[in-house]
Each structure stands twice: as structure tokens, then as C-alpha cells.
Design a protein around this motif. Structure first.
Motif, PDB file in Angstrom:
ATOM      1  N   UNK A 356       0.845  -1.188   0.000  1.00 38.32           N
ATOM      2  CA  UNK A 356       0.000   0.000   0.000  1.00 38.32           C
ATOM      3  C   UNK A 356       0.885   1.244   0.000  1.00 38.32           C
ATOM      4  N   UNK A 357       0.593   2.160  -0.905  1.00 37.54           N
ATOM      5  CA  UNK A 357       1.323   3.428  -0.974  1.00 37.54           C
ATOM      6  C   UNK A 357       0.326   4.583  -0.851  1.00 37.54           C
ATOM      7  N   UNK A 358       0.872   5.779  -0.601  1.00 37.72           N
ATOM      8  CA  UNK A 358      -0.008   6.947  -0.416  1.00 37.72           C
ATOM      9  C   UNK A 358       0.609   8.202  -0.998  1.00 37.72           C
ATOM     10  N   UNK A 359       1.221   8.065  -2.172  1.00 38.84           N
ATOM     11  CA  UNK A 359       1.701   9.250  -2.863  1.00 38.84           C
ATOM     12  C   UNK A 359       3.097   9.706  -2.506  1.00 38.84           C
ATOM     13  N   UNK A 360       3.968   8.794  -2.096  1.00 39.44           N
ATOM     14  CA  UNK A 360       5.354   9.178  -1.804  1.00 39.44           C
ATOM     15  C   UNK A 360       6.070   9.588  -3.090  1.00 39.44           C
ATOM     16  N   UNK A 361       7.018  10.503  -2.951  1.00 37.34           N
ATOM     17  CA  UNK A 361       7.787  10.980  -4.110  1.00 37.34           C
ATOM     18  C   UNK A 361       9.037  10.141  -4.368  1.00 37.34           C
ATOM     19  N   UNK A 362       9.269   9.112  -3.574  1.00 45.40           N
ATOM     20  CA  UNK A 362      10.453   8.267  -3.750  1.00 45.40           C
ATOM     21  C   UNK A 362      10.416   7.610  -5.134  1.00 45.40           C
ATOM     22  N   UNK A 363      11.422   7.838  -5.987  1.00 43.10           N
ATOM     23  CA  UNK A 363      11.388   7.321  -7.362  1.00 43.10           C
ATOM     24  C   UNK A 363      11.569   5.811  -7.457  1.00 43.10           C
ATOM     25  N   UNK A 364      11.996   5.168  -6.364  1.00 43.04           N
ATOM     26  CA  UNK A 364      12.236   3.724  -6.400  1.00 43.04           C
ATOM     27  C   UNK A 364      10.997   2.901  -6.084  1.00 43.04           C
ATOM     28  N   UNK A 365       9.898   3.543  -5.701  1.00 43.26           N
ATOM     29  CA  UNK A 365       8.712   2.782  -5.315  1.00 43.26           C
ATOM     30  C   UNK A 365       8.138   1.998  -6.491  1.00 43.26           C
ATOM     31  N   UNK A 366       7.953   2.653  -7.639  1.00 38.94           N
ATOM     32  CA  UNK A 366       7.390   1.978  -8.808  1.00 38.94           C
ATOM     33  C   UNK A 366       8.201   0.774  -9.253  1.00 38.94           C
ATOM     34  N   UNK A 367       9.529   0.933  -9.497  1.00 33.93           N
ATOM     35  CA  UNK A 367      10.339  -0.216  -9.899  1.00 33.93           C
ATOM     36  C   UNK A 367      10.360  -1.333  -8.853  1.00 33.93           C
ATOM     37  N   UNK A 368      10.352  -0.968  -7.573  1.00 34.33           N
ATOM     38  CA  UNK A 368      10.355  -1.971  -6.505  1.00 34.33           C
ATOM     39  C   UNK A 368       9.062  -2.789  -6.533  1.00 34.33           C
ATOM     40  N   UNK A 369       7.923  -2.107  -6.705  1.00 34.03           N
ATOM     41  CA  UNK A 369       6.652  -2.827  -6.777  1.00 34.03           C
ATOM     42  C   UNK A 369       6.593  -3.701  -8.028  1.00 34.03           C
ATOM     43  N   UNK A 370       7.134  -3.210  -9.136  1.00 35.48           N
ATOM     44  CA  UNK A 370       7.170  -4.022 -10.365  1.00 35.48           C
ATOM     45  C   UNK A 370       7.974  -5.295 -10.131  1.00 35.48           C
ATOM     46  N   UNK A 371       9.084  -5.169  -9.405  1.00 41.96           N
ATOM     47  CA  UNK A 371       9.909  -6.359  -9.139  1.00 41.96           C
ATOM     48  C   UNK A 371       9.171  -7.339  -8.230  1.00 41.96           C
ATOM     49  N   UNK A 372       8.433  -6.831  -7.232  1.00 47.70           N
ATOM     50  CA  UNK A 372       7.677  -7.719  -6.340  1.00 47.70           C
ATOM     51  C   UNK A 372       6.684  -8.559  -7.131  1.00 47.70           C
ATOM     52  N   UNK A 373       6.123  -7.985  -8.199  1.00 48.44           N
ATOM     53  CA  UNK A 373       5.168  -8.717  -9.031  1.00 48.44           C
ATOM     54  C   UNK A 373       5.836  -9.548 -10.121  1.00 48.44           C
ATOM     55  N   UNK A 374       7.158  -9.463 -10.203  1.00 46.00           N
ATOM     56  CA  UNK A 374       7.904 -10.250 -11.188  1.00 46.00           C
ATOM     57  C   UNK A 374       8.037 -11.695 -10.702  1.00 46.00           C
ATOM     58  N   UNK A 375       8.483 -12.610 -11.568  1.00 44.59           N
ATOM     59  CA  UNK A 375       8.679 -13.999 -11.133  1.00 44.59           C
ATOM     60  C   UNK A 375       9.570 -14.122  -9.903  1.00 44.59           C
ATOM     61  N   UNK A 376      10.610 -13.288  -9.781  1.00 44.90           N
ATOM     62  CA  UNK A 376      11.491 -13.374  -8.606  1.00 44.90           C
ATOM     63  C   UNK A 376      10.754 -12.967  -7.330  1.00 44.90           C
ATOM     64  N   UNK A 377      10.040 -11.852  -7.389  1.00 44.69           N
ATOM     65  CA  UNK A 377       9.295 -11.413  -6.209  1.00 44.69           C
ATOM     66  C   UNK A 377       8.226 -12.408  -5.805  1.00 44.69           C
ATOM     67  N   UNK A 378       7.512 -12.947  -6.799  1.00 47.25           N
ATOM     68  CA  UNK A 378       6.464 -13.919  -6.509  1.00 47.25           C
ATOM     69  C   UNK A 378       7.040 -15.252  -6.021  1.00 47.25           C
ATOM     70  N   UNK A 379       8.261 -15.544  -6.426  1.00 44.64           N
ATOM     71  CA  UNK A 379       8.926 -16.733  -5.898  1.00 44.64           C
ATOM     72  C   UNK A 379       9.157 -16.604  -4.390  1.00 44.64           C
ATOM     73  N   UNK A 380       9.506 -15.409  -3.954  1.00 44.42           N
ATOM     74  CA  UNK A 380       9.691 -15.191  -2.516  1.00 44.42           C
ATOM     75  C   UNK A 380       8.353 -15.245  -1.769  1.00 44.42           C
ATOM     76  N   UNK A 381       7.279 -14.791  -2.415  1.00 40.30           N
ATOM     77  CA  UNK A 381       5.940 -14.926  -1.824  1.00 40.30           C
ATOM     78  C   UNK A 381       5.645 -16.402  -1.570  1.00 40.30           C
ATOM     79  N   UNK A 382       5.932 -17.228  -2.579  1.00 45.69           N
ATOM     80  CA  UNK A 382       5.692 -18.675  -2.479  1.00 45.69           C
ATOM     81  C   UNK A 382       6.584 -19.321  -1.435  1.00 45.69           C
ATOM     82  N   UNK A 383       7.861 -18.992  -1.462  1.00 49.06           N
ATOM     83  CA  UNK A 383       8.803 -19.596  -0.522  1.00 49.06           C
ATOM     84  C   UNK A 383       8.506 -19.226   0.924  1.00 49.06           C
ATOM     85  N   UNK A 384       8.030 -18.009   1.142  1.00 46.34           N
ATOM     86  CA  UNK A 384       7.719 -17.577   2.505  1.00 46.34           C
ATOM     87  C   UNK A 384       6.570 -18.389   3.076  1.00 46.34           C
TER      88      UNK A 384
END
Length: 390
Positions: A356-384
Motif C-alpha cells: 500500500x502506498x499513499x503518494x510518496x515521491x520516492x522514485x524507487x517505489x514503482x520499480x520496486x513494486x514491479x519487481x515484487x510482481x515479477x517472477x522473482x518477487x512472486x517466488x519469494x511470496x511462495x517460498x515464505x
């Protein structure tokens, strides 16, 4: 001077009306302060007894001596009932000392020796550089976002004893939403916000953006000695609306259901409110509200005190993060909670959890969320131990 029948009747009506009003006011006050299970109905019983006594006294029935004996006996029964209730309450709390403390989150801290946070078997394709997003979230999701940090944050910029504590925190769902709305953190990992949290964000001029990153089962559990192995969706709603009150009604032993709840705006309490739909969630006695999720599990696991308890949590937290072999997860509508029934959608109380985000200006938020939804990020969801959304 002997009063007429009609005069006595008028006095009786006035006396009963006054007692009824006083009894109702006392009932409401008692219920408001958490006495709905004993003292509220006890108040009504006392009022009814006094009303009967007032009527027979006004009509001088069946005689002054018998009336006095009856009043003394009634008062004695009331005192014994109240004393018995208080003795039982003292007994319930005398054998089990419950330390309501969440699990040791340091065990899941990133970049620490022997951490329980899972990892990829290779270096992640994406790495966060520069301004590191500040993270917070629910206790049950800390192992997951700790694994994200361990995979893509630079270890030399993360210090568990120092700077890292400002970057990655775990302050619980309700507190994390407050911090996000105030701008004290950039991303929180939690269940969907409650209506109150959504309103708080709007009042602060912030819009909550929810990115689904995984799925989880919302589970109900009882002590393992409870013979009930499952409930239907409607039975859950009836229990938490206060219309179904005894385990005997759902195939168990004759015992009043002690349905625990969580504090307002916690992730699990918000989920319960969503399950209730149009049915009004009952106000629980204050002793039936667990401050933390581990408290609900430990109380239900304590059979001597809480053999009639019903609690709830999320599957990963209850089965892995804070597991107890003294509780039993219930089937819902005949479907057991499992990763398979979550993935297939068969288990009825399946919910997505979010970044959940609320309008932060941090430029790394978008790429970080994209990675979480990538196969690598979802692999960690599964492994956890959660179920991926992808």
C-alpha cells in the motif's frame, strides 16, 4: 384505610413501569461496559423479580411474613449467582498467565545470521539504488517484506542495529496505516484498509493505492479438544452477530461460545468485518478482545481456561509463524484452509494482501513494486508460505 382494587392496580402499574425503566437503563449501562454475557441478563432477572414482589406487596399477597421470606430468598439467590460468576471469572484467570507478545521478529530480520527470511538461489535481477523506500506493515507479513529487502536492498546500507530500523519497521497493521498516512513511511504491507483508515487518508489529503502481491486464507480455530471440526459461512456470521451462542448448536458440546475479536483497525478484525457483510458484528465483552494476534492463539490453546474459545487469524501466522499444536484450524463450508484451496479459490475466506502506498515521491517505489510482481518477487511470496497472485 383499605385501598380499592383499581387503586392497587394503578399503583402496581406505576411500580412495574418504574422498575422496568430502571432495569432497562441499568441493562444498557451494564452491556455498554462489557457485561453482556452475565450482568446484563442478571439485571433483567433482578428487575423482573422486584416487579413481581412489588405487585404482590401492593395487593398484600400472600402475607407479610411470606413476602419477607420470599424477598430474602430471592436476594440470597441473586447474591449467590453474582458470587458464583465472580468466582468462576477468578478461576478462569488463575491457572494461565498469558503473555500477549508477538513473535520474535528479529528471527526474520534481513542480512542477519541464521535469519528465517527466505532468499532466492541467485542474485536478483533488480537492485534498489539510491533512495531506499521506507517499509512497514503487518506482523504476519514481516517475513515476506524482510525477504524482499534481503533480495534487492544493498546490505551495506542496511544495519539492523541502526539505520535499518528507520528503513524497515514492523509496527502492526493499524500503526503502519497511521504512519503511511502521516508520510512517515513509503510502503506498507498489509490487508486492505478498514473504512476508518480510508477516511483518515482522505481527511489527510492522501489516496491509498493498493497493489495486490499475494493471497492468504483467513482462518478460524478452536482448541484441539473441541469436537467441532468445521463451520459454515452462515454459522460464522451468526456466531459473531451474537445469534448463535452455544457449541451444541453446531455439533459440539453444550458450552457458551467465547468468540474472541481483535482491536479495531487491525488487519484480522477488518477481515472479520468484511466477512460479516450486512450482518452487524456484536460488541464483545472487553475480556474477549485480544490486543495482539498471538494472544488470541495462546488463549485458545489454553484448554483449561478457554475450551469454548473461537479465534481467527491468517493461515501463515497461525500455522507457521506462531504455530501451536493445541489449536485446530476449522474447515469452512467443508473446505480446509490450505495453499491448494487458496490457489483454486475453493476456500471461501481467501483474501489478497497488498503493498500500500499513499503518494510518496520516492522514485524507487514503482520499480520496486514491479519487481515484487515479477517472477522473482512472486517466488519469494511462495517460498515464505503465501500464495502468489501471478
Amino acid at each position: 384505610m383499605k385501598r380499592s382494587f383499581w387503586t392497587n392496580l394503578l399503583y402496581a402499574i406505576l411500580a412495574v413501569s418504574g422498575i422496568a425503566i430502571a432495569g432497562f437503563v441499568t441493562y444498557m449501562i451494564t452491556a455498554l461496559f462489557g457485561g453482556i454475557q452475565f450482568y446484563a441478563p442478571f439485571t433483567l432477572a433482578v428487575a423482573a423479580g422486584l416487579a413481581v414482589y412489588a405487585v404482590i406487596s401492593i395487593f398484600n399477597l400472600p402475607g407479610r411474613r411470606i413476602r419477607r421470606i420470599s424477598l430474602a430468598a430471592f436476594a440470597g439467590i441473586c447474591l449467590l449467582a453474582a458470587a458464583g460468576h465472580e468466582i468462576k471469572q477468578a478461576y478462569d484467570h488463575s491457572f494461565t498467565v498469558i503473555k500477549e507478545q508477538e513473535v520474535n521478529l528479529y528471527e526474520y530480520a534481513p542480512f542477519t545470521a541464521n535469519t528465517k527470511a527466505v532468499s532466492l538461489n541467485h542474485a536478483a535481477d533488480y537492485q534498489v539504488r539510491g533512495d531506499l523506500p521506507r517499509l512497514d506493515g503487518a506482523t504476519a507479513l514481516y517475513p515476506l517484506y524482510s525477504a524482499f529487502v534481503q533480495a534487492v536492498y544493498p546490505e551495506d546500507h542496511y544495519n539492523v542495529e541502526g539505520e535499518g530500523n528507520d528503513i524497515v519497521q514492523c509496527s502492526s497493521t493499524s500503526e503502519a496505516y497511521k504512519r503511511l498516512i502521516r508520510g512517515h513511511t513509503d510502503i506498507i504491507f498489509a490487508a486492505a484498509p478498514s473504512l476508518a483508515q480510508t477516511k483518515q487518508a482522505k481527511l489527510a489529503g492522501r489516496e491509498l493505492k493498493l497493489t495486490p502481491i499475494g493471497r492468504e486464507a483467513f482462518v478460524f480455530f478452536v482448541n484441539k479438544r473441541n469436537p467441532v471440526s468445521g463451520l459454515t459461512t452462515e454459522q460464522v456470521k451468526d456466531i459473531y452477530s451474537g445469534t448463535l451462542t452455544n457449541w451444541k448448536q453446531v455439533g459440539g458440546k453444550r458450552a457458551v461460545i467465547r468468540a474472541f475479536q481483535r482491536d479495531e483497525n487491525s488487519g484480522s478484525q477488518t477481515m472479520l468485518q468484511k466477512i460479516m457483510g450486512d450482518k452487524k458484528l456484536m460488541n464483545p465483552p472487553k475480556e474477549n478482545v485480544a490486543d495482539v494476534m498471538s494472544g488470541m492463539i495462546s488463549m485458545t490453546a489454553s484448554y483449561r481456561n478457554y475450551k469454548n474459545a473461537l479465534g481467527f487469524s491468517f493461515l501463515f501466522y497461525a500455522s507457521q509463524m506462531n504455530a501451536s499444536d493445541e489449536i485446530k484450524l476449522l474447515e469452512i463450508d467443508g473446505i480446509p484452509p490450505s495453499k491448494e484451496s487458496i490457489r483454486s479459490g475453493e476456500y471461501p475466506f481467501t483474501a489478497e494482501f497488498y503493498a500500500v502506498t499513499a503518494g510518496s515521491s520516492n522514485p524507487n517505489i514503482g520499480p520496486f513494486l514491479d519487481w515484487i510482481l515479477s517472477p522473482e518477487g512472486q517466488e519469494l511470496v511462495e517460498k515464505t508460505g503465501y500464495t502468489p497472485v501471478q
